[in-house]
Design a protein around this motif. Structure first.
Motif, PDB file in Angstrom:
ATOM      1  N   ARG A   4     150.834  53.418  -3.852  1.00  0.00           N
ATOM      2  CA  ARG A   4     152.044  52.746  -3.383  1.00  0.00           C
ATOM      3  C   ARG A   4     152.660  51.897  -4.484  1.00  0.00           C
ATOM      4  O   ARG A   4     153.880  51.770  -4.575  1.00  0.00           O
ATOM      5  CB  ARG A   4     151.734  51.839  -2.177  1.00  0.00           C
ATOM      6  CG  ARG A   4     151.525  52.553  -0.880  1.00  0.00           C
ATOM      7  CD  ARG A   4     151.445  51.609   0.312  1.00  0.00           C
ATOM      8  NE  ARG A   4     150.430  50.570   0.240  1.00  0.00           N
ATOM      9  CZ  ARG A   4     149.172  50.693   0.666  1.00  0.00           C
ATOM     10  NH1 ARG A   4     148.768  51.844   1.204  1.00  0.00           N
ATOM     11  NH2 ARG A   4     148.327  49.702   0.561  1.00  0.00           N
ATOM     12  N   ASP A   5     151.792  51.292  -5.306  1.00  0.00           N
ATOM     13  CA  ASP A   5     152.252  50.405  -6.375  1.00  0.00           C
ATOM     14  C   ASP A   5     151.400  50.630  -7.616  1.00  0.00           C
ATOM     15  O   ASP A   5     150.340  50.019  -7.762  1.00  0.00           O
ATOM     16  CB  ASP A   5     152.150  48.948  -5.916  1.00  0.00           C
ATOM     17  CG  ASP A   5     152.598  47.959  -6.979  1.00  0.00           C
ATOM     18  OD1 ASP A   5     153.062  48.383  -8.073  1.00  0.00           O
ATOM     19  OD2 ASP A   5     152.480  46.743  -6.717  1.00  0.00           O
ATOM     20  N   PHE A  27     141.737  45.282  -1.627  1.00  0.00           N
ATOM     21  CA  PHE A  27     141.808  46.405  -0.678  1.00  0.00           C
ATOM     22  C   PHE A  27     140.425  47.033  -0.477  1.00  0.00           C
ATOM     23  O   PHE A  27     140.089  47.423   0.636  1.00  0.00           O
ATOM     24  CB  PHE A  27     142.819  47.454  -1.145  1.00  0.00           C
ATOM     25  CG  PHE A  27     144.237  47.090  -0.839  1.00  0.00           C
ATOM     26  CD1 PHE A  27     144.753  47.230   0.439  1.00  0.00           C
ATOM     27  CD2 PHE A  27     145.071  46.584  -1.830  1.00  0.00           C
ATOM     28  CE1 PHE A  27     146.057  46.889   0.733  1.00  0.00           C
ATOM     29  CE2 PHE A  27     146.380  46.240  -1.550  1.00  0.00           C
ATOM     30  CZ  PHE A  27     146.869  46.382  -0.263  1.00  0.00           C
ATOM     31  N   ALA A  85     146.703  52.014  -2.066  1.00  0.00           N
ATOM     32  CA  ALA A  85     147.464  50.861  -2.546  1.00  0.00           C
ATOM     33  C   ALA A  85     147.953  51.098  -3.967  1.00  0.00           C
ATOM     34  O   ALA A  85     149.111  50.778  -4.301  1.00  0.00           O
ATOM     35  CB  ALA A  85     146.612  49.599  -2.479  1.00  0.00           C
ATOM     36  N   GLN A 145     138.374  44.980   2.082  1.00  0.00           N
ATOM     37  CA  GLN A 145     138.839  44.833   3.473  1.00  0.00           C
ATOM     38  C   GLN A 145     137.859  45.395   4.508  1.00  0.00           C
ATOM     39  O   GLN A 145     137.529  44.707   5.472  1.00  0.00           O
ATOM     40  CB  GLN A 145     140.232  45.440   3.648  1.00  0.00           C
ATOM     41  CG  GLN A 145     141.324  44.606   3.040  1.00  0.00           C
ATOM     42  CD  GLN A 145     142.693  45.255   3.152  1.00  0.00           C
ATOM     43  OE1 GLN A 145     142.824  46.431   3.492  1.00  0.00           O
ATOM     44  NE2 GLN A 145     143.724  44.484   2.842  1.00  0.00           N
ATOM     45  N   THR A 200     145.882  46.106  11.842  1.00  0.00           N
ATOM     46  CA  THR A 200     146.695  47.248  11.439  1.00  0.00           C
ATOM     47  C   THR A 200     146.994  47.080   9.954  1.00  0.00           C
ATOM     48  O   THR A 200     146.152  47.367   9.131  1.00  0.00           O
ATOM     49  CB  THR A 200     147.976  47.387  12.287  1.00  0.00           C
ATOM     50  OG1 THR A 200     148.688  46.161  12.271  1.00  0.00           O
ATOM     51  CG2 THR A 200     147.655  47.826  13.700  1.00  0.00           C
ATOM     52  N   GLY A 201     148.159  46.607   9.607  1.00  0.00           N
ATOM     53  CA  GLY A 201     148.502  46.447   8.200  1.00  0.00           C
ATOM     54  C   GLY A 201     148.986  47.745   7.599  1.00  0.00           C
ATOM     55  O   GLY A 201     149.056  48.788   8.257  1.00  0.00           O
ATOM     56  N   VAL A 202     149.300  47.680   6.332  1.00  0.00           N
ATOM     57  CA  VAL A 202     149.929  48.801   5.635  1.00  0.00           C
ATOM     58  C   VAL A 202     149.068  50.061   5.682  1.00  0.00           C
ATOM     59  O   VAL A 202     149.581  51.180   5.757  1.00  0.00           O
ATOM     60  CB  VAL A 202     150.294  48.388   4.188  1.00  0.00           C
ATOM     61  CG1 VAL A 202     149.061  48.123   3.354  1.00  0.00           C
ATOM     62  CG2 VAL A 202     151.191  49.424   3.538  1.00  0.00           C
ATOM     63  N   ASN A 203     147.745  49.912   5.683  1.00  0.00           N
ATOM     64  CA  ASN A 203     146.874  51.095   5.682  1.00  0.00           C
ATOM     65  C   ASN A 203     146.955  51.901   6.971  1.00  0.00           C
ATOM     66  O   ASN A 203     146.720  53.102   6.968  1.00  0.00           O
ATOM     67  CB  ASN A 203     145.429  50.685   5.421  1.00  0.00           C
ATOM     68  CG  ASN A 203     145.245  50.222   4.005  1.00  0.00           C
ATOM     69  OD1 ASN A 203     145.676  50.885   3.069  1.00  0.00           O
ATOM     70  ND2 ASN A 203     144.625  49.068   3.829  1.00  0.00           N
ATOM     71  N   PHE A 209     149.563  52.725   8.427  1.00  0.00           N
ATOM     72  CA  PHE A 209     150.783  53.528   8.410  1.00  0.00           C
ATOM     73  C   PHE A 209     150.933  54.375   7.147  1.00  0.00           C
ATOM     74  O   PHE A 209     151.921  55.083   7.003  1.00  0.00           O
ATOM     75  CB  PHE A 209     151.994  52.592   8.574  1.00  0.00           C
ATOM     76  CG  PHE A 209     151.848  51.689   9.762  1.00  0.00           C
ATOM     77  CD1 PHE A 209     152.014  52.185  11.051  1.00  0.00           C
ATOM     78  CD2 PHE A 209     151.479  50.364   9.619  1.00  0.00           C
ATOM     79  CE1 PHE A 209     151.837  51.372  12.160  1.00  0.00           C
ATOM     80  CE2 PHE A 209     151.304  49.537  10.721  1.00  0.00           C
ATOM     81  CZ  PHE A 209     151.486  50.044  11.998  1.00  0.00           C
ATOM     82  N   ASP A 210     149.961  54.329   6.284  1.00  0.00           N
ATOM     83  CA  ASP A 210     150.033  55.038   5.004  1.00  0.00           C
ATOM     84  C   ASP A 210     149.550  56.479   5.177  1.00  0.00           C
ATOM     85  O   ASP A 210     148.413  56.714   5.603  1.00  0.00           O
ATOM     86  CB  ASP A 210     149.174  54.303   3.971  1.00  0.00           C
ATOM     87  CG  ASP A 210     149.371  54.836   2.577  1.00  0.00           C
ATOM     88  OD1 ASP A 210     149.141  56.048   2.347  1.00  0.00           O
ATOM     89  OD2 ASP A 210     149.749  54.043   1.693  1.00  0.00           O
TER      90      ASP A 210
END
Length: 185
Positions: free
Chosen positions: A69-70, A81, A66, A84, A135-138, A140-141
């Motif tokens: 990414r940012d 994060f 994360a 989670q 799922t979520g952003v993780n 697909f990261d």
């Protein structure tokens, strides 16, 4: 519990606590998952089991990804994060292994992995546990993929958070067949 009752009554549990499925229950869960439809018997899936201290390590991986990414991500958001994976005492990461095949397109392999995940969720419920598929952003990261040891032809189908339901099951609306079924003539 008979199969139809299980299929019609299963729903996701966002709040999970201990106990998680033990090794004996996991053997049953994986046996059920292995019966997923599988054109060509490719077994285009695998599972990573995450529990104990590995949940903290997974949270660190999520926070690190994360932050990459940012770079301006606040420490509070990074902590979110990190937390989670701690929402459940056990996570099964479902990984689709995708190969070029003359008769089995990639989409069928992805669907087969998803069916294996669904079989695992149903088996957990049948054994008295509960879970939620995230799922979520993780999912697909690529940094998360690398950190988990995925290779070029693998992708995450989902994170299956498993444990014991904490509280009552949320009632699901009853759907009418007319909402999703029409006969073709």
């Amino acid at each position: 519990m008979d199969a139809l009752t299980l299929l019609k009554g299963r729903n996701s549990a966002a709040r999970l606590c201990k106990p998680a499925p033990d090794d004996s229950a996991l053997a049953e869960i994986f046996a059920a998952a292995s019966r997923a439809p599988d054109h060509g018997r490719l077994r285009p899936w695998r599972f990573l089991l995450v529990r104990g201290d590995a949940l903290v390590k997974l949270g660190d991986l999520f926070a690190s990804a994360a932050k990459q990414r940012d770079p301006d991500l606040s420490e509070d958001d990074c902590q979110r994060f990190r937390q989670q994976p701690l929402r459940a005492p056990l996570i099964l990461i479902v990984i689709a292994r995708l190969e070029k095949h003359p008769k089995v397109p990639i989409i069928e392999q992805q669907i087969s992995a998803a069916c294996a995940a669904h079989g695992a969720m149903l088996a957990a419920e049948a054994l008295g546990y509960a879970g939620i598929w995230r799922t979520g952003v993780n999912a697909f990261d690529q940094r998360v993929h690398s950190g988990l040891g995925l290779v070029h032809n693998e992708e995450i189908s989902g994170f299956l958070y498993l444990g014991t339901r904490d509280g009552q099951a949320k009632p699901l609306p009853v759907m009418s067949q007319a909402d999703f079924m029409k006969e073709w003539r």
